[in-house]
Write a protein that holds these residues in place. Structure first.
Motif, PDB file in Angstrom:
ATOM      1  N   SER A   1      -2.945  -0.844  -3.412  1.00  0.00           N
ATOM      2  CA  SER A   1      -3.737   0.375  -3.248  1.00  0.00           C
ATOM      3  C   SER A   1      -2.806   1.577  -3.169  1.00  0.00           C
ATOM      4  O   SER A   1      -1.675   1.475  -2.704  1.00  0.00           O
ATOM      5  CB  SER A   1      -4.611   0.300  -1.989  1.00  0.00           C
ATOM      6  N   VAL A   2      -3.316   2.704  -3.653  1.00  0.00           N
ATOM      7  CA  VAL A   2      -2.592   3.971  -3.600  1.00  0.00           C
ATOM      8  C   VAL A   2      -3.570   5.018  -3.089  1.00  0.00           C
ATOM      9  O   VAL A   2      -4.652   5.192  -3.650  1.00  0.00           O
ATOM     10  CB  VAL A   2      -2.048   4.384  -4.985  1.00  0.00           C
TER      11      VAL A   2
ATOM     12  N   VAL B   1       3.148  -5.651  10.132  1.00  0.00           N
ATOM     13  CA  VAL B   1       3.134  -4.569   9.150  1.00  0.00           C
ATOM     14  C   VAL B   1       4.495  -3.881   9.151  1.00  0.00           C
ATOM     15  O   VAL B   1       5.037  -3.581  10.211  1.00  0.00           O
ATOM     16  CB  VAL B   1       2.043  -3.517   9.478  1.00  0.00           C
ATOM     17  N   VAL B   2       5.013  -3.625   7.954  1.00  0.00           N
ATOM     18  CA  VAL B   2       6.236  -2.838   7.794  1.00  0.00           C
ATOM     19  C   VAL B   2       5.842  -1.524   7.142  1.00  0.00           C
ATOM     20  O   VAL B   2       5.177  -1.522   6.104  1.00  0.00           O
ATOM     21  CB  VAL B   2       7.264  -3.569   6.911  1.00  0.00           C
ATOM     22  N   VAL B   3       6.234  -0.414   7.761  1.00  0.00           N
ATOM     23  CA  VAL B   3       5.978   0.910   7.198  1.00  0.00           C
ATOM     24  C   VAL B   3       7.325   1.533   6.855  1.00  0.00           C
ATOM     25  O   VAL B   3       8.194   1.655   7.720  1.00  0.00           O
ATOM     26  CB  VAL B   3       5.218   1.819   8.192  1.00  0.00           C
TER      27      VAL B   3
ATOM     28  N   HIS C   1       0.849  -1.187   0.000  1.00  0.00           N
ATOM     29  CA  HIS C   1       0.000   0.000   0.000  1.00  0.00           C
ATOM     30  C   HIS C   1       0.887   1.240   0.000  1.00  0.00           C
ATOM     31  O   HIS C   1       1.839   1.315   0.772  1.00  0.00           O
ATOM     32  CB  HIS C   1      -0.902   0.021   1.230  1.00  0.00           C
ATOM     33  N   VAL C   2       0.568   2.192  -0.859  1.00  0.00           N
ATOM     34  CA  VAL C   2       1.318   3.443  -0.922  1.00  0.00           C
ATOM     35  C   VAL C   2       0.409   4.571  -0.468  1.00  0.00           C
ATOM     36  O   VAL C   2      -0.718   4.706  -0.940  1.00  0.00           O
ATOM     37  CB  VAL C   2       1.840   3.731  -2.345  1.00  0.00           C
ATOM     38  N   ILE C   3       0.923   5.355   0.468  1.00  0.00           N
ATOM     39  CA  ILE C   3       0.239   6.539   0.955  1.00  0.00           C
ATOM     40  C   ILE C   3       1.134   7.715   0.568  1.00  0.00           C
ATOM     41  O   ILE C   3       2.279   7.775   0.993  1.00  0.00           O
ATOM     42  CB  ILE C   3       0.064   6.497   2.499  1.00  0.00           C
ATOM     43  N   PHE C   4       0.635   8.631  -0.259  1.00  0.00           N
ATOM     44  CA  PHE C   4       1.494   9.723  -0.696  1.00  0.00           C
ATOM     45  C   PHE C   4       0.783  11.068  -0.610  1.00  0.00           C
ATOM     46  O   PHE C   4      -0.436  11.138  -0.532  1.00  0.00           O
ATOM     47  CB  PHE C   4       2.005   9.483  -2.127  1.00  0.00           C
TER      48      PHE C   4
ATOM     49  N   GLU D   1       2.312  -7.304   5.608  1.00  0.00           N
ATOM     50  CA  GLU D   1       1.713  -6.142   4.947  1.00  0.00           C
ATOM     51  C   GLU D   1       2.759  -5.032   4.890  1.00  0.00           C
ATOM     52  O   GLU D   1       3.391  -4.707   5.887  1.00  0.00           O
ATOM     53  CB  GLU D   1       0.489  -5.680   5.725  1.00  0.00           C
ATOM     54  N   VAL D   2       2.932  -4.465   3.704  1.00  0.00           N
ATOM     55  CA  VAL D   2       3.928  -3.412   3.494  1.00  0.00           C
ATOM     56  C   VAL D   2       3.201  -2.111   3.148  1.00  0.00           C
ATOM     57  O   VAL D   2       2.334  -2.088   2.277  1.00  0.00           O
ATOM     58  CB  VAL D   2       4.913  -3.787   2.367  1.00  0.00           C
ATOM     59  N   VAL D   3       3.587  -1.043   3.848  1.00  0.00           N
ATOM     60  CA  VAL D   3       3.024   0.288   3.605  1.00  0.00           C
ATOM     61  C   VAL D   3       4.195   1.235   3.350  1.00  0.00           C
ATOM     62  O   VAL D   3       5.159   1.244   4.110  1.00  0.00           O
ATOM     63  CB  VAL D   3       2.212   0.782   4.821  1.00  0.00           C
TER      64      VAL D   3
END
Length: 129
Positions: free
Chosen positions: A111-112, A43-45, A2-5, A72-74
């Protein structure tokens, strides 16, 4: 993955913190050494990728893809271009390298989500969490 930008100080980290609450999370600064293995985590952020040039970005991409098979990778990605071309050649190279990396990363992501001044807008996939 998942990318949060979004822009700097627009609420990306708060958005992620809210969604991973109660889980075993490992936060990784991309400017530090890539860990050989992950600690006991769900989870890895990863944050800070916008400060890396092409070679280091490629190393991170390999690790992110491998980790995504296990946990889960973020990725928290700060937008650094917004159409402005820097005067210094080194800054233009950084902007270009990061832009190409983001294109590859966004393509691979499930997801982005863009965060703009605290407002989340999912632009790819389902709403994350």
């Amino acid at each position: 993955m998942h990318v949060i930008f979004g822009g700097a100080f627009n609420g990306k980290r708060a958005y992620v913190e809210e969604r991973v609450q109660g889980q075993n999370v490992q936060w990784l600064n991309a400017q530090e050494d890539i860990p050989v293995r992950l600690s006991n985590t769900e989870v890895v952020v990863v944050f800070g990728v916008e400060h890396l040039l092409e070679k280091k970005l490629e190393e991170w991409l390999e690790h992110l893809e491998r980790w995504n098979e296990e946990v889960e990778v973020v990725i928290i990605a700060t937008e650094i271009g917004r159409g402005i071309v820097p005067m210094e050649a080194s800054m233009r190279k950084l902007r270009d390298d990061v832009g190409r990396f983001y294109q590859r990363l966004f393509t691979k992501a499930e997801s982005v989500t863009r965060i703009w001044y605290g407002i989340a807008q999912t632009i790819k996939g389902d709403v994350w969490r």
